[in-house]
Design a protein around this motif. Structure first.
Motif, mmCIF file in Angstrom:
data_model
loop_
_atom_site.group_PDB
_atom_site.id
_atom_site.type_symbol
_atom_site.label_atom_id
_atom_site.label_comp_id
_atom_site.label_asym_id
_atom_site.label_seq_id
_atom_site.Cartn_x
_atom_site.Cartn_y
_atom_site.Cartn_z
ATOM 1 N N LYS A 1 -12.167 11.447 -7.885
ATOM 2 C CA LYS A 1 -12.674 10.181 -8.184
ATOM 3 C C LYS A 1 -11.760 9.323 -7.742
ATOM 4 C CE LYS A 1 -13.621 8.102 -12.844
ATOM 5 N NZ LYS A 1 -13.920 8.013 -14.195
ATOM 6 N N ARG A 2 -12.416 8.171 -7.422
ATOM 7 C CA ARG A 2 -11.545 6.917 -6.628
ATOM 8 C C ARG A 2 -10.521 6.410 -7.849
ATOM 9 N NH1 ARG A 2 -11.225 4.593 -2.020
ATOM 10 N NH2 ARG A 2 -13.010 5.399 -1.225
ATOM 11 N N LYS A 3 -9.204 6.091 -7.859
ATOM 12 C CA LYS A 3 -8.803 5.383 -8.758
ATOM 13 C C LYS A 3 -7.787 4.275 -8.058
ATOM 14 C CE LYS A 3 -7.969 9.622 -11.245
ATOM 15 N NZ LYS A 3 -6.994 10.582 -11.674
ATOM 16 N N LEU A 4 -6.998 3.506 -8.823
ATOM 17 C CA LEU A 4 -6.295 2.550 -8.196
ATOM 18 C C LEU A 4 -5.065 3.070 -7.787
ATOM 19 C CD1 LEU A 4 -6.283 -0.552 -10.873
ATOM 20 C CD2 LEU A 4 -7.405 -0.171 -8.655
ATOM 21 N N PRO A 5 -4.297 2.640 -6.664
ATOM 22 C CA PRO A 5 -3.204 3.111 -6.058
ATOM 23 C C PRO A 5 -2.153 3.329 -6.869
ATOM 24 C CG PRO A 5 -3.663 1.332 -4.653
ATOM 25 C CD PRO A 5 -4.579 1.210 -5.925
ATOM 26 N N GLU A 6 -1.005 4.084 -6.945
ATOM 27 C CA GLU A 6 0.128 4.441 -7.596
ATOM 28 C C GLU A 6 0.793 2.979 -7.886
ATOM 29 O OE1 GLU A 6 2.674 7.826 -7.177
ATOM 30 O OE2 GLU A 6 0.892 8.689 -5.978
ATOM 31 N N ILE B 1 -2.021 -4.646 -5.316
ATOM 32 C CA ILE B 1 -1.047 -3.583 -6.046
ATOM 33 C C ILE B 1 0.005 -3.103 -4.873
ATOM 34 C CG2 ILE B 1 -0.732 -1.125 -6.760
ATOM 35 C CD1 ILE B 1 -3.263 -1.589 -8.338
ATOM 36 N N VAL B 2 -0.543 -2.907 -3.537
ATOM 37 C CA VAL B 2 0.373 -2.437 -2.538
ATOM 38 C C VAL B 2 1.280 -3.576 -2.076
ATOM 39 C CG1 VAL B 2 0.178 -1.761 0.172
ATOM 40 C CG2 VAL B 2 -1.386 -0.969 -1.617
ATOM 41 N N GLN C 1 4.168 -3.656 -4.706
ATOM 42 C CA GLN C 1 5.018 -2.610 -4.487
ATOM 43 C C GLN C 1 5.885 -3.317 -3.441
ATOM 44 O OE1 GLN C 1 2.432 0.765 -3.454
ATOM 45 N NE2 GLN C 1 2.155 1.140 -5.596
ATOM 46 N N ARG C 2 5.526 -3.573 -2.256
ATOM 47 C CA ARG C 2 6.336 -4.052 -1.188
ATOM 48 C C ARG C 2 7.312 -5.090 -1.593
ATOM 49 N NH1 ARG C 2 1.708 -4.905 2.962
ATOM 50 N NH2 ARG C 2 1.300 -2.941 3.347
ATOM 51 N N ILE C 3 6.840 -6.293 -2.497
ATOM 52 C CA ILE C 3 7.557 -7.214 -2.815
ATOM 53 C C ILE C 3 8.857 -6.570 -3.722
ATOM 54 C CG2 ILE C 3 7.914 -9.288 -4.262
ATOM 55 C CD1 ILE C 3 4.951 -9.901 -3.198
ATOM 56 N N ASP C 4 8.341 -5.546 -4.633
ATOM 57 C CA ASP C 4 9.319 -4.927 -5.466
ATOM 58 C C ASP C 4 10.115 -3.987 -4.768
ATOM 59 O OD1 ASP C 4 8.138 -6.469 -7.470
ATOM 60 O OD2 ASP C 4 7.021 -4.971 -8.421
ATOM 61 N N GLY C 5 10.063 -3.656 -3.579
ATOM 62 C CA GLY C 5 10.594 -2.444 -2.674
ATOM 63 C C GLY C 5 10.487 -1.290 -3.341
ATOM 64 N N ILE C 6 9.231 -0.977 -3.814
ATOM 65 C CA ILE C 6 9.030 0.372 -4.374
ATOM 66 C C ILE C 6 8.234 1.125 -3.454
ATOM 67 C CG2 ILE C 6 8.143 1.792 -6.267
ATOM 68 C CD1 ILE C 6 8.967 -0.547 -8.051
ATOM 69 N N ASP C 7 8.336 2.262 -3.081
ATOM 70 C CA ASP C 7 7.307 3.100 -2.073
ATOM 71 C C ASP C 7 6.884 4.640 -3.073
ATOM 72 O OD1 ASP C 7 5.851 4.077 -0.307
ATOM 73 O OD2 ASP C 7 7.254 4.490 1.402
ATOM 74 N N TYR C 8 5.764 4.208 -3.459
ATOM 75 C CA TYR C 8 5.434 5.394 -4.570
ATOM 76 C C TYR C 8 5.100 6.697 -3.535
ATOM 77 C CZ TYR C 8 5.419 2.356 -8.315
ATOM 78 O OH TYR C 8 5.980 1.401 -9.475
ATOM 79 N N HIS C 9 4.507 6.622 -2.409
ATOM 80 C CA HIS C 9 4.275 7.435 -1.603
ATOM 81 C C HIS C 9 5.532 8.502 -1.062
ATOM 82 C CE1 HIS C 9 0.239 6.172 -1.518
ATOM 83 N NE2 HIS C 9 0.703 5.006 -1.344
ATOM 84 N N ARG C 10 6.675 8.083 -1.179
ATOM 85 C CA ARG C 10 7.994 8.788 -0.887
ATOM 86 C C ARG C 10 8.459 9.400 -1.914
ATOM 87 N NH1 ARG C 10 10.826 5.100 4.031
ATOM 88 N NH2 ARG C 10 8.926 5.148 5.303
ATOM 89 N N GLN C 11 8.007 9.138 -3.247
ATOM 90 C CA GLN C 11 8.800 9.816 -4.242
ATOM 91 C C GLN C 11 8.266 11.027 -4.661
ATOM 92 O OE1 GLN C 11 8.511 7.027 -7.359
ATOM 93 N NE2 GLN C 11 10.198 5.746 -6.791
ATOM 94 N N GLU D 1 -4.281 -2.260 -15.672
ATOM 95 C CA GLU D 1 -5.075 -2.456 -14.552
ATOM 96 C C GLU D 1 -6.111 -1.103 -14.363
ATOM 97 O OE1 GLU D 1 -2.323 -5.019 -11.475
ATOM 98 O OE2 GLU D 1 -2.156 -2.894 -11.679
ATOM 99 N N LYS D 2 -5.366 0.002 -14.605
ATOM 100 C CA LYS D 2 -5.996 1.344 -14.562
ATOM 101 C C LYS D 2 -7.280 1.350 -15.540
ATOM 102 C CE LYS D 2 -2.216 4.232 -12.832
ATOM 103 N NZ LYS D 2 -1.138 5.002 -13.382
ATOM 104 N N LYS D 3 -7.062 0.850 -16.854
ATOM 105 C CA LYS D 3 -8.058 0.745 -17.727
ATOM 106 C C LYS D 3 -9.256 -0.139 -17.350
ATOM 107 C CE LYS D 3 -8.567 -0.078 -22.839
ATOM 108 N NZ LYS D 3 -8.124 -0.583 -23.957
ATOM 109 N N SER D 4 -8.650 -1.266 -16.743
ATOM 110 C CA SER D 4 -9.832 -2.495 -16.521
ATOM 111 C C SER D 4 -10.582 -1.850 -15.435
ATOM 112 C CB SER D 4 -9.181 -3.715 -16.095
ATOM 113 O OG SER D 4 -8.499 -4.135 -17.247
ATOM 114 N N TRP D 5 -10.082 -1.084 -14.200
ATOM 115 C CA TRP D 5 -10.713 -0.587 -13.235
ATOM 116 C C TRP D 5 -12.068 0.560 -13.600
ATOM 117 C CZ3 TRP D 5 -13.265 -0.764 -9.011
ATOM 118 C CH2 TRP D 5 -13.710 0.487 -8.294
ATOM 119 N N LYS D 6 -11.302 1.242 -14.473
ATOM 120 C CA LYS D 6 -12.223 2.557 -15.086
ATOM 121 C C LYS D 6 -13.590 1.742 -15.737
ATOM 122 C CE LYS D 6 -11.628 6.692 -17.232
ATOM 123 N NZ LYS D 6 -10.564 7.679 -18.086
#
Length: 184
Positions: A46-51, A170-171, A174-184, A57-62
């Motif tokens: 199932k397609r979800k929003l990015p981490e 969202i991506v 994440q860049r502005i906040d400096g968080i990379d969820y794909h590396r964690q 946001e997740k609830k609204s997308w759903k």
């Protein structure tokens, strides 16, 4: 409903027309499936929003995803089951003049939810409204309008546009906040 879909699929030349249409649509419309996502290994989920998306946001997308599913894929309301026809063509068929207007209001509500929850911007909002206006116009003629509304699937297209826009925001966040969820 499956019987109706089987009858339509048994029309001579249906496969050729649908194949040509899917090729043309894939090249020109570039809409993705807002319900399922194919992974690199070939599996789908199932397609979800990015981490990094918030709970709201997740609830609204759903809720947007579910509403689009009911409108275009299965009027019975059971999301993983695709009964082949959504609420929009059913209402347009059984309530000839008033049905398309009712569905237009339902589609407009979906856009309002997206605008309120995601702040999607005026350009995307105009595209979404253009999709539902086009759907209204093609669904007005009795009987054939229901078929055209079924083929158009504007809630699915709008959900895909909303997902692309929200995922991009969202991506960027994440860049502005400096968080990379794909590396964690």
């Amino acid at each position: 409903m499956a019987n109706i879909q089987e009858q339509v699929e048994n029309i001579p030349g249906y496969d050729l027309v649908m194949g040509a249409w899917e090729d043309y649509a894939g090249d020109h419309f570039q809409t993705k499936d807002p319900y399922r996502e194919t992974l690199p290994d070939g599996k789908t989920h199932k397609r979800k929003l990015p981490e990094g998306a918030t709970k709201d946001e997740k609830k609204s997308w759903k809720s947007i995803q579910r509403r689009a599913w009911i409108d275009d894929k299965c009027f019975l309301g059971c999301q993983p089951v695709d009964c082949g026809i959504g609420l929009a063509p059913v209402v347009a068929f059984f309530i000839p003049a008033l049905g398309p207007i009712v569905i237009y209001v339902v589609h407009a509500r979906l856009i309002k939810v997206a605008c309120d929850q995601f702040d999607i911007g005026p350009k995307l909002e105009a595209k979404l409204h253009a999709n539902i206006l086009f759907d209204l116009l093609i669904s007005l003629p009795p009987i054939i309008g229901a078929l055209l509304a079924w083929l158009n699937g504007c809630s699915t297209r709008n959900a895909a546009l909303i997902h692309s826009s929200v995922a991009k925001k969202i991506v960027q966040r994440q860049r502005i906040d400096g968080i990379d969820y794909h590396r964690q």
